[in-house]
Scaffold this motif. Structure first.
Motif, PDB file in Angstrom:
ATOM      1  N   ALA A  96       0.749  -1.176  -0.122  1.00 21.68           N
ATOM      2  CA  ALA A  96      -0.017  -0.089   0.035  1.00 21.68           C
ATOM      3  C   ALA A  96       0.739   1.264   0.096  1.00 21.68           C
ATOM      4  CB  ALA A  96      -0.996  -0.007   1.294  1.00 21.68           C
ATOM      5  N   PHE A  97       1.860   1.464   0.694  1.00 21.27           N
ATOM      6  CA  PHE A  97       2.853   2.476   0.782  1.00 21.27           C
ATOM      7  C   PHE A  97       3.620   2.636  -0.474  1.00 21.27           C
ATOM      8  CE2 PHE A  97       6.866   4.405   1.370  1.00 21.27           C
ATOM      9  CZ  PHE A  97       6.508   5.603   2.216  1.00 21.27           C
ATOM     10  N   ARG A 131       2.276   1.945  -3.433  1.00 19.49           N
ATOM     11  CA  ARG A 131       1.190   2.268  -4.268  1.00 19.49           C
ATOM     12  C   ARG A 131       0.363   3.405  -3.925  1.00 19.49           C
ATOM     13  NH1 ARG A 131      -1.544  -3.483  -6.101  1.00 19.49           N
ATOM     14  NH2 ARG A 131       0.297  -4.517  -6.927  1.00 19.49           N
ATOM     15  N   ARG A 132       1.028   4.068  -2.764  1.00 23.25           N
ATOM     16  CA  ARG A 132       0.360   5.405  -2.395  1.00 23.25           C
ATOM     17  C   ARG A 132       0.081   6.526  -3.368  1.00 23.25           C
ATOM     18  NH1 ARG A 132       5.500   5.491  -1.036  1.00 23.25           N
ATOM     19  NH2 ARG A 132       6.502   7.644  -0.992  1.00 23.25           N
ATOM     20  N   ASP A 133       0.788   6.397  -4.306  1.00 22.53           N
ATOM     21  CA  ASP A 133       0.532   7.442  -5.472  1.00 22.53           C
ATOM     22  C   ASP A 133      -0.795   7.201  -6.353  1.00 22.53           C
ATOM     23  OD1 ASP A 133       1.869   5.245  -6.329  1.00 22.53           O
ATOM     24  OD2 ASP A 133       2.528   6.586  -8.004  1.00 22.53           O
ATOM     25  N   PHE A 170      -3.685   6.302  -5.009  1.00 19.71           N
ATOM     26  CA  PHE A 170      -4.793   6.256  -4.003  1.00 19.71           C
ATOM     27  C   PHE A 170      -5.515   7.724  -4.397  1.00 19.71           C
ATOM     28  CE2 PHE A 170      -6.863   8.375  -0.390  1.00 19.71           C
ATOM     29  CZ  PHE A 170      -7.885   7.712  -0.387  1.00 19.71           C
ATOM     30  N   LEU A 205      -9.842   5.951   2.251  1.00 20.22           N
ATOM     31  CA  LEU A 205      -8.537   5.230   2.488  1.00 20.22           C
ATOM     32  C   LEU A 205      -8.796   3.788   3.004  1.00 20.22           C
ATOM     33  CD1 LEU A 205      -5.526   5.143   2.250  1.00 20.22           C
ATOM     34  CD2 LEU A 205      -5.406   6.157   4.529  1.00 20.22           C
ATOM     35  N   TRP A 239      -9.882   1.343   0.222  1.00 20.92           N
ATOM     36  CA  TRP A 239      -8.666   1.232  -0.536  1.00 20.92           C
ATOM     37  C   TRP A 239      -7.960  -0.003   0.190  1.00 20.92           C
ATOM     38  CZ3 TRP A 239      -3.556   2.984  -0.648  1.00 20.92           C
ATOM     39  CH2 TRP A 239      -2.902   2.708  -1.706  1.00 20.92           C
ATOM     40  N   LEU A 240      -7.399   0.164   1.273  1.00 19.98           N
ATOM     41  CA  LEU A 240      -6.447  -0.558   2.110  1.00 19.98           C
ATOM     42  C   LEU A 240      -7.134  -1.921   2.005  1.00 19.98           C
ATOM     43  CD1 LEU A 240      -5.093   1.905   4.649  1.00 19.98           C
ATOM     44  CD2 LEU A 240      -3.852   0.959   2.785  1.00 19.98           C
TER      45      LEU A 240
END
Length: 130
Positions: free
Chosen positions: A3-4, A6-8, A10, A17, A20-21
């Motif tokens: 997730a970190f 791919r944070r861009d 979101f 959030l 999504w997570l």
């Protein structure tokens, strides 16, 4: 970590959030279950393999020693396999399994009952009777 990384990707405009997570987590779990079932099917065909110590490898050892067990484990759906392995390997109580999986105690019992029935049906066909 995923997730970190791919944070861009979101997009707050598309939703919160948390969903999504949870979507990322759900996809990872589904991928793991698919690989696990495939592994049991392969083990059923291969026969004995070298054993490496570890929690998951206890299942692999048993499955390779008795290939019908690998077939039986592969025949279970993900929920049944999760409950059975948490009970057998994790040595969790029904209540702990329910909490870990976010399901009711009744669901734990019914999944375990179905898993046991499937395994018994398959292993009864394969094991020689005296």
């Amino acid at each position: 970590m995923l997730a970190f990384d791919r944070r861009d990707r979101f997009e707050p405009a598309r939703g919160a959030l948390r969903p999504w997570l949870l979507g990322i987590a759900t996809n990872l779990v589904a991928r793991h279950r698919h690989k696990e079932a495939r592994r049991y099917r392969v083990l059923a065909r291969l026969g004995p393999v070298p054993v490496v110590e570890g929690h998951e490898n206890r299942v692999v050892t048993a499955a390779t020693a008795q290939p019908y067990l690998a077939v039986a484990l592969a025949s279970l759906n993900g929920g049944e396999r999760d409950v059975l392995l948490l009970l057998a390997l994790g040595q969790l109580s029904y209540l702990e399994i329910a909490q870990a999986l976010g399901i009711s105690l009744g669901t734990v019992g019914s999944r375990l009952s179905r898993a046991r029935a499937k395994i018994h049906a398959l292993t009864d066909k394969e094991t020689p009777h005296a």
